[in-house]
Design a protein around this motif. Sequence first.
Motif: not given
Length: 395
Positions: A235-240, A267-270, A380-384
């Motif tokens: 789903k995250m990849l689809k959003n991108m 994707n919910g990243i702050r 990368v943003a999600g991991i951070i």
Amino acid sequence: MKLLAKLIAGIIAGIAVGGIYYLVGDGGTMSSIMEFIVRLFVTMQSVLGAFIFFTIPFIILFFIASGISKIGTGSGKVVGATLGVAYLSTLGAGLLAYAVASFIMPRITGDSQVPEEGAAIAPFLEFDIPPVMDILPALVLAFAVGIVNILKLDVMIKFFDQGKDITEFIIEKVIIRILPFYIAGVFAGMAATGTVFDTLLVFGVVLLVAIILHWVWLMFQYTIAGSLLKQNPFKMLKNMLPAYFTALGTMSSAATIPVTLARTKENGIRARIADFVVPLGATIHLSGSTITIVSCSIAVMTILPGYDIPGLWEMVGVILLLGVVMIAAPGVPGGAIMAASGVLMANLGFNEAAVAFMIALYVAQDSFGTATNVTGDGAVAGIIDAYEQKLNKKA
């Protein structure tokens, strides 16, 4: 896409001229005329190639020195983590490409090869411009100056920033415009020997392999990000995907930043994490470009005579350097391969013919590599984001 169209036109023109010479054979008026034309093309390659390779040390020096001096804003731990994750992603992508390419490319290329240099048509004159410095000294000097510039020495920062502007102007207004003519000369010389068509067929398969590897690596990146954030990676990849297709059209990480930011936040990243990581990632995260360069370089070495596929540790060193020098890549199509060509020449011994192949191949898929780079920035943003949340819990 304009550059790609011009490069294709150059390739077609070179193949047409060299192919006609090859077909008419030796002897006769037509053969003499075509030999003269082919030698003109090859001479054009010699002159333009000398100028192109003269500029490579400047590209490395000014872009790396300027780029390093600008990394250092925000929380120290978050900056360090972002740099580390982006660099590890680039390194991992390069190793994946090396493993796959080393296995597949020799089986694809088979006995295909271009002729030895001695069999090629000679130019009317050999034009040589010795560079001001070699590739490795330029790289070391760029690192040293870039680190010193973190001290905010205004005069040095201004000098290297303006040097970067001048070099970028030369790339965009001169080098990129003469590349089609340079490529035409390379392919005219190849077609004159009758071996170019097998080579082009091989490279079509190589590009397909590189694009497949792009998607494999994106799935790996989002699997990690999704597991850390407890989200569905698909789903995250689809959003991108809007960011991916925007980059396909623009061939620019910078121009795609607004879309990448919006989809990363979706994707919910702050916001404060995305606002920092995505623009920085557009400069330092180049996994897609690395996959293409490594895959294509292995293919080139299996086709051109005199090259052997490097061992693992030798290639690790090359990939480590690629992850740094491509930070210097200017925001113009083909900029990354121009910066990376210095590493290929210094560490893998690439000559002008090999670099010409790399330029043509890279530009042919530049939009796909860029799309992979920017889409991966969301991972990368999600991991951070997950890392920063963990830091806050410990505090």
